[in-house]
Design a protein around this motif. Structure first.
Motif, PDB file in Angstrom:
ATOM      1  N   PHE A 252      -4.085 -19.081   5.158  1.00 22.73           N
ATOM      2  CA  PHE A 252      -3.327 -18.072   4.421  1.00 22.73           C
ATOM      3  C   PHE A 252      -4.249 -16.911   4.024  1.00 22.73           C
ATOM      4  CE2 PHE A 252      -0.481 -21.729   3.437  1.00 22.73           C
ATOM      5  CZ  PHE A 252       0.695 -21.191   3.942  1.00 22.73           C
ATOM      6  N   GLU A 253      -5.373 -17.237   3.409  1.00 25.09           N
ATOM      7  CA  GLU A 253      -6.302 -16.198   2.980  1.00 25.09           C
ATOM      8  C   GLU A 253      -6.859 -15.424   4.169  1.00 25.09           C
ATOM      9  OE1 GLU A 253     -10.522 -16.152   0.643  1.00 25.09           O
ATOM     10  OE2 GLU A 253      -8.780 -16.986  -0.392  1.00 25.09           O
ATOM     11  N   THR A 254      -7.130 -16.127   5.260  1.00 27.17           N
ATOM     12  CA  THR A 254      -7.646 -15.462   6.460  1.00 27.17           C
ATOM     13  C   THR A 254      -6.669 -14.398   6.952  1.00 27.17           C
ATOM     14  OG1 THR A 254      -8.892 -17.425   7.142  1.00 27.17           O
ATOM     15  CG2 THR A 254      -8.374 -15.799   8.848  1.00 27.17           C
ATOM     16  N   ALA A 255      -5.395 -14.762   7.015  1.00 25.53           N
ATOM     17  CA  ALA A 255      -4.376 -13.821   7.486  1.00 25.53           C
ATOM     18  C   ALA A 255      -4.254 -12.614   6.567  1.00 25.53           C
ATOM     19  CB  ALA A 255      -3.024 -14.529   7.599  1.00 25.53           C
ATOM     20  N   ILE A 256      -4.289 -12.859   5.252  1.00 24.04           N
ATOM     21  CA  ILE A 256      -4.155 -11.763   4.298  1.00 24.04           C
ATOM     22  C   ILE A 256      -5.345 -10.822   4.338  1.00 24.04           C
ATOM     23  CG2 ILE A 256      -4.101 -11.248   1.822  1.00 24.04           C
ATOM     24  CD1 ILE A 256      -2.426 -13.827   1.497  1.00 24.04           C
ATOM     25  N   LEU A 257      -6.551 -11.377   4.385  1.00 21.49           N
ATOM     26  CA  LEU A 257      -7.744 -10.531   4.414  1.00 21.49           C
ATOM     27  C   LEU A 257      -7.823  -9.732   5.721  1.00 21.49           C
ATOM     28  CD1 LEU A 257     -10.444 -12.844   2.784  1.00 21.49           C
ATOM     29  CD2 LEU A 257      -9.105 -11.009   1.743  1.00 21.49           C
ATOM     30  N   GLU A 258      -7.345 -10.311   6.811  1.00 20.14           N
ATOM     31  CA  GLU A 258      -7.313  -9.569   8.070  1.00 20.14           C
ATOM     32  C   GLU A 258      -6.369  -8.375   7.974  1.00 20.14           C
ATOM     33  OE1 GLU A 258      -6.341 -12.103  11.310  1.00 20.14           O
ATOM     34  OE2 GLU A 258      -8.321 -13.020  11.417  1.00 20.14           O
ATOM     35  N   ARG A 259      -5.259  -8.566   7.294  1.00 17.75           N
ATOM     36  CA  ARG A 259      -4.295  -7.481   7.133  1.00 17.75           C
ATOM     37  C   ARG A 259      -4.853  -6.392   6.236  1.00 17.75           C
ATOM     38  NH1 ARG A 259      -1.272  -4.985   9.883  1.00 17.75           N
ATOM     39  NH2 ARG A 259      -0.378  -6.942  10.669  1.00 17.75           N
TER      40      ARG A 259
ATOM     41  N   TRP B  21       2.865 -12.434  -1.491  1.00 15.71           N
ATOM     42  CA  TRP B  21       1.547 -12.582  -2.098  1.00 15.71           C
ATOM     43  C   TRP B  21       1.101 -11.272  -2.751  1.00 15.71           C
ATOM     44  CZ3 TRP B  21      -1.469  -8.985   0.319  1.00 15.71           C
ATOM     45  CH2 TRP B  21      -1.117  -8.623   1.636  1.00 15.71           C
ATOM     46  N   THR B  22       0.170 -11.393  -3.688  1.00 16.57           N
ATOM     47  CA  THR B  22      -0.361 -10.230  -4.388  1.00 16.57           C
ATOM     48  C   THR B  22      -1.716 -10.589  -4.992  1.00 16.57           C
ATOM     49  OG1 THR B  22       0.091  -8.544  -6.072  1.00 16.57           O
ATOM     50  CG2 THR B  22       0.716 -10.792  -6.600  1.00 16.57           C
ATOM     51  N   ASN B  23      -2.446  -9.581  -5.419  1.00 15.09           N
ATOM     52  CA  ASN B  23      -3.725  -9.833  -6.075  1.00 15.09           C
ATOM     53  C   ASN B  23      -3.598  -9.991  -7.580  1.00 15.09           C
ATOM     54  OD1 ASN B  23      -3.186  -6.870  -5.929  1.00 15.09           O
ATOM     55  ND2 ASN B  23      -4.985  -6.757  -7.261  1.00 15.09           N
ATOM     56  N   THR B  24      -2.468  -9.547  -8.158  1.00 12.64           N
ATOM     57  CA  THR B  24      -2.305  -9.622  -9.605  1.00 12.64           C
ATOM     58  C   THR B  24      -0.836  -9.541 -10.000  1.00 12.64           C
ATOM     59  OG1 THR B  24      -2.871  -8.576 -11.728  1.00 12.64           O
ATOM     60  CG2 THR B  24      -2.600  -7.117  -9.844  1.00 12.64           C
ATOM     61  N   GLY B  25      -0.517 -10.179 -11.122  1.00 14.91           N
ATOM     62  CA  GLY B  25       0.830 -10.078 -11.659  1.00 14.91           C
ATOM     63  C   GLY B  25       0.991  -8.877 -12.577  1.00 14.91           C
TER      64      GLY B  25
ATOM     65  N   HIS C  55      -8.110   0.960  -9.491  1.00 14.34           N
ATOM     66  CA  HIS C  55      -6.860   0.277  -9.832  1.00 14.34           C
ATOM     67  C   HIS C  55      -6.295  -0.289  -8.530  1.00 14.34           C
ATOM     68  CE1 HIS C  55      -6.439   2.083 -13.937  1.00 14.34           C
ATOM     69  NE2 HIS C  55      -7.267   2.957 -13.391  1.00 14.34           N
ATOM     70  N   VAL C  56      -6.213  -1.620  -8.462  1.00 14.97           N
ATOM     71  CA  VAL C  56      -5.794  -2.265  -7.216  1.00 14.97           C
ATOM     72  C   VAL C  56      -4.533  -3.088  -7.436  1.00 14.97           C
ATOM     73  CG1 VAL C  56      -6.472  -3.810  -5.342  1.00 14.97           C
ATOM     74  CG2 VAL C  56      -8.211  -2.421  -6.498  1.00 14.97           C
ATOM     75  N   LYS C  57      -3.552  -2.832  -6.611  1.00 17.05           N
ATOM     76  CA  LYS C  57      -2.324  -3.635  -6.603  1.00 17.05           C
ATOM     77  C   LYS C  57      -1.792  -3.632  -5.179  1.00 17.05           C
ATOM     78  CE  LYS C  57       1.561  -5.578  -8.391  1.00 17.05           C
ATOM     79  NZ  LYS C  57       1.635  -6.738  -9.312  1.00 17.05           N
ATOM     80  N   VAL C  58      -1.804  -4.804  -4.555  1.00 24.95           N
ATOM     81  CA  VAL C  58      -1.298  -4.925  -3.194  1.00 24.95           C
ATOM     82  C   VAL C  58      -0.276  -6.062  -3.166  1.00 24.95           C
ATOM     83  CG1 VAL C  58      -1.855  -5.234  -0.759  1.00 24.95           C
ATOM     84  CG2 VAL C  58      -3.543  -4.197  -2.298  1.00 24.95           C
ATOM     85  N   ILE C  59       0.868  -5.777  -2.597  1.00 24.72           N
ATOM     86  CA  ILE C  59       1.923  -6.777  -2.440  1.00 24.72           C
ATOM     87  C   ILE C  59       2.235  -6.891  -0.956  1.00 24.72           C
ATOM     88  CG2 ILE C  59       4.341  -7.348  -2.908  1.00 24.72           C
ATOM     89  CD1 ILE C  59       4.108  -5.818  -5.516  1.00 24.72           C
ATOM     90  N   GLY C  60       2.386  -8.111  -0.500  1.00 26.32           N
ATOM     91  CA  GLY C  60       2.705  -8.313   0.906  1.00 26.32           C
ATOM     92  C   GLY C  60       3.498  -9.582   1.131  1.00 26.32           C
TER      93      GLY C  60
ATOM     94  N   LYS D 104       2.297  -8.714   6.454  1.00 21.10           N
ATOM     95  CA  LYS D 104       2.359  -7.260   6.292  1.00 21.10           C
ATOM     96  C   LYS D 104       2.267  -6.870   4.822  1.00 21.10           C
ATOM     97  CE  LYS D 104       7.430  -7.260   6.491  1.00 21.10           C
ATOM     98  NZ  LYS D 104       8.609  -6.785   7.254  1.00 21.10           N
ATOM     99  N   ILE D 105       1.913  -5.628   4.603  1.00 18.64           N
ATOM    100  CA  ILE D 105       1.793  -5.075   3.263  1.00 18.64           C
ATOM    101  C   ILE D 105       3.035  -4.235   2.964  1.00 18.64           C
ATOM    102  CG2 ILE D 105       0.495  -3.471   1.807  1.00 18.64           C
ATOM    103  CD1 ILE D 105      -2.004  -4.252   3.409  1.00 18.64           C
ATOM    104  N   SER D 106       3.658  -4.509   1.832  1.00 19.99           N
ATOM    105  CA  SER D 106       4.844  -3.748   1.444  1.00 19.99           C
ATOM    106  C   SER D 106       4.537  -2.700   0.377  1.00 19.99           C
ATOM    107  CB  SER D 106       5.944  -4.690   0.941  1.00 19.99           C
ATOM    108  OG  SER D 106       5.477  -5.477  -0.140  1.00 19.99           O
TER     109      SER D 106
END
Length: 255
Positions: free
Chosen positions: A246-253, A156-160, A134-139, A70-72
């Protein structure tokens, strides 16, 4: 989302049966707000049959299943300001040649501003400045082994950074580009219900003489101390290309 399995690296739709449902219901019922239990240090000699956490979660022979991805937090916008220098650097060379840096522009180099304001400051049409996404996703997600009776909640996230700047035409492409280098980060919570086998974490770089951490069987998630969480994250990151589920699940979300 549909459950993922490491078996054959394909999407897995888990059949509903009483035994599996009971375990999964327990995990899903445990919310992020539930208080974590601190695991305790141990100086005992390692059981030769013990499960080593970092090795287990990256073991491709274990039928790991992913769920509750899930995405938080999600920020995808073109409206956030950037330092002026970012806007100026994005200009084509021909425009820079016609609008060289002046002392006034140099004085604004680190001043945050929108693309529209930067264009006005330079004296050019706003359309000539590319406005990045500007992209920032945390999940978070849970990886679970029914055989081991072990579940691990990861983040997980796309950037720190606060956000990642992506120059693309549309939002969908920006998200895809941003997640080409996604990463695990932050806290790790462990739910371990197997009282027949010892579960340990090993911090090889521990400054103390107690690098072993025994994770006792419990009905609650247990918070993994930061140094041990870093060990698990480092192992996951090192083996990530071999763990595509892991990547498959995240990209699906994210879709």
């Amino acid at each position: 989302m549909s459950t993922q399995s490491s078996d054959n690296h394909d999407t897995y739709s888990e059949p509903y049966n009483t035994a599996t449902a009971s375990v999964l219901d327990t995990i899903m019922a445990d919310s992020d707000e539930q208080e974590a239990v601190i695991v305790s240090n141990s100086t005992q000699i390692t059981d030769p049959n013990a499960i080593i956490l970092a090795e287990a979660v990256t073991d491709k022979t274990i039928s790991w299943r992913l769920h509750n991805c899930k995405i938080s937090k999600k920020t995808v916008t073109q409206d956030l300001p950037l330092p002026f220098l970012y806007h100026y650097d994005s200009l084509e060379d021909s425009i820079k040649a016609n609008y060289p840096l002046t002392p006034t522009l140099l004085s604004q180099f680190n001043t945050p501003m929108t693309a529209a304001k930067a264009a006005k400051l330079i004296g050019i049409d706003e359309a000539l400045i590319s406005s990045p996404w500007h992209v920032k996703v945390i999940g978070s997600l849970v990886v679970f082994s029914e055989v081991l009776q072990l579940a691990v909640r990861l983040h997980w996230t796309n950037t720190g950074k606060d956000t990642q700047q992506i120059y693309t035409k549309n939002e969908a492409d920006a998200i895809i580009t941003a997640f080409k280098e996604w990463q695990f980060f932050g806290r790790i919570d462990v739910l371990y219900k197997n009282d027949k086998q010892t579960l340990i974490s090993i911090d090889e770089h521990a400054v103390s003489n107690e690098p072993l951490l025994t994770i006792d069987a419990s009905a609650d998630y247990q918070f993994l101390p930061a140094t041990h969480a870093l060990v698990v994250i480092a192992k996951l990151e090192a083996d990530k290309t071999e763990l595509p589920w892991f990547e498959t699940a995240i990209l699906e979300r994210l879709a």
